[in-house]
Design a protein around this motif. Structure first.
Motif, PDB file in Angstrom:
ATOM      1  N   ARG A  60       0.845  -1.207   0.000  1.00 36.14           N
ATOM      2  CA  ARG A  60       0.000   0.000   0.000  1.00 36.14           C
ATOM      3  C   ARG A  60       0.876   1.251   0.000  1.00 36.14           C
ATOM      4  NH1 ARG A  60      -3.282  -1.759   3.667  1.00 36.14           N
ATOM      5  NH2 ARG A  60      -2.176  -0.886   5.440  1.00 36.14           N
ATOM      6  N   TYR A  61       1.957   1.238   0.791  1.00 37.04           N
ATOM      7  CA  TYR A  61       2.883   2.373   0.809  1.00 37.04           C
ATOM      8  C   TYR A  61       3.549   2.561  -0.542  1.00 37.04           C
ATOM      9  CZ  TYR A  61       2.509   2.589   5.920  1.00 37.04           C
ATOM     10  OH  TYR A  61       2.063   2.721   7.197  1.00 37.04           O
ATOM     11  N   GLN A  64       1.001   4.164  -2.828  1.00 37.76           N
ATOM     12  CA  GLN A  64       0.826   5.571  -2.487  1.00 37.76           C
ATOM     13  C   GLN A  64       2.030   6.391  -2.903  1.00 37.76           C
ATOM     14  OE1 GLN A  64       0.016   5.416   1.707  1.00 37.76           O
ATOM     15  NE2 GLN A  64      -2.178   5.088   1.409  1.00 37.76           N
ATOM     16  N   LYS A  65       3.216   5.846  -2.727  1.00 40.12           N
ATOM     17  CA  LYS A  65       4.429   6.542  -3.138  1.00 40.12           C
ATOM     18  C   LYS A  65       4.434   6.772  -4.642  1.00 40.12           C
ATOM     19  CE  LYS A  65       9.442   6.193  -3.124  1.00 40.12           C
ATOM     20  NZ  LYS A  65      10.586   5.329  -2.892  1.00 40.12           N
ATOM     21  N   GLU A  67       1.805   6.939  -6.604  1.00 37.84           N
ATOM     22  CA  GLU A  67       0.791   7.945  -6.918  1.00 37.84           C
ATOM     23  C   GLU A  67       1.289   9.347  -6.598  1.00 37.84           C
ATOM     24  OE1 GLU A  67      -2.620   6.716  -4.683  1.00 37.84           O
ATOM     25  OE2 GLU A  67      -3.222   5.218  -6.173  1.00 37.84           O
ATOM     26  N   LEU A  68       1.970   9.495  -5.461  1.00 35.56           N
ATOM     27  CA  LEU A  68       2.522  10.802  -5.102  1.00 35.56           C
ATOM     28  C   LEU A  68       3.588  11.256  -6.088  1.00 35.56           C
ATOM     29  CD1 LEU A  68       2.784  10.543  -1.216  1.00 35.56           C
ATOM     30  CD2 LEU A  68       1.225  11.975  -2.548  1.00 35.56           C
TER      31      LEU A  68
END
Length: 175
Positions: A60-61, A64-65, A67-68
């Motif tokens: 998940r991290y 998210q990374k 996507e960021l």
């Protein structure tokens, strides 16, 4: 001894022994299997989720990374486009200001060389702010000659604009 006699001589329990062993053999694995599963389905689910929680969190991290990073790349691209556009605007503004300086000086020169009555007619047609700006750049003697040839109301309007431009510190009329 015959088989019949052997059966008659053995006790009834002895005769059941082979069948009992067979039944116990069939029952014991099921009983052991039930004892080996002391956990319920919910416990198994919790244990499974607990075992994969760290891997799921890491995944998940990573998502998210990613996507960021994609969002940051988009923001960087937009900032670059804005910088390019602002530079284009600054270039355009500089060209426009240069054009206005040249046009203004030439325009003032045109009105300097006109007869006062012809200049007055032309200035009466222009927007009052533009006409006032031109009159302000003319020599005082020529400006007064042109204003003298203009309609008195229009000349007074231009004079008012010129006066307010010359004295910007005066408070505005509150009425």
């Amino acid at each position: 001894m015959s088989a019949r006699r052997k059966l008659a001589r053995t006790s009834p329990l002895a005769r059941l022994a082979p069948a009992g062993v067979l039944v116990l053999t069939l029952l014991v694995p099921g009983a052991l299997a039930q004892q080996a599963l002391p956990t319920t389905m919910e416990d198994e689910i919790r244990e499974f989720c607990g075992n994969i929680a760290d891997a799921a969190r890491d995944q998940r991290y990573l998502i998210q990374k990613k996507e960021l990073e994609e969002l940051q790349a988009g923001v960087d691209e937009r900032i670059q486009r804005l910088d390019e556009r602002s530079q284009q605007y600054r270039d355009w503004l500089q060209k426009r200001e240069e054009f206005m300086r040249v046009a203004e000086s030439q325009l003032v020169d045109i009105y300097k060389n006109m007869r006062p009555d012809a200049a007055a007619e032309q200035l009466e047609i222009l927007q009052p702010e533009v006409a006032a700006a031109i009159v302000m750049k003319l020599a005082p003697r020529l400006a007064s000659s042109i204003l003298n040839e203009m309609d008195s109301k229009k000349a007074a309007g231009l004079t008012s604009i010129i006066a307010s431009a010359a004295a910007p510190d005066l408070p505005e009329d509150p009425t």
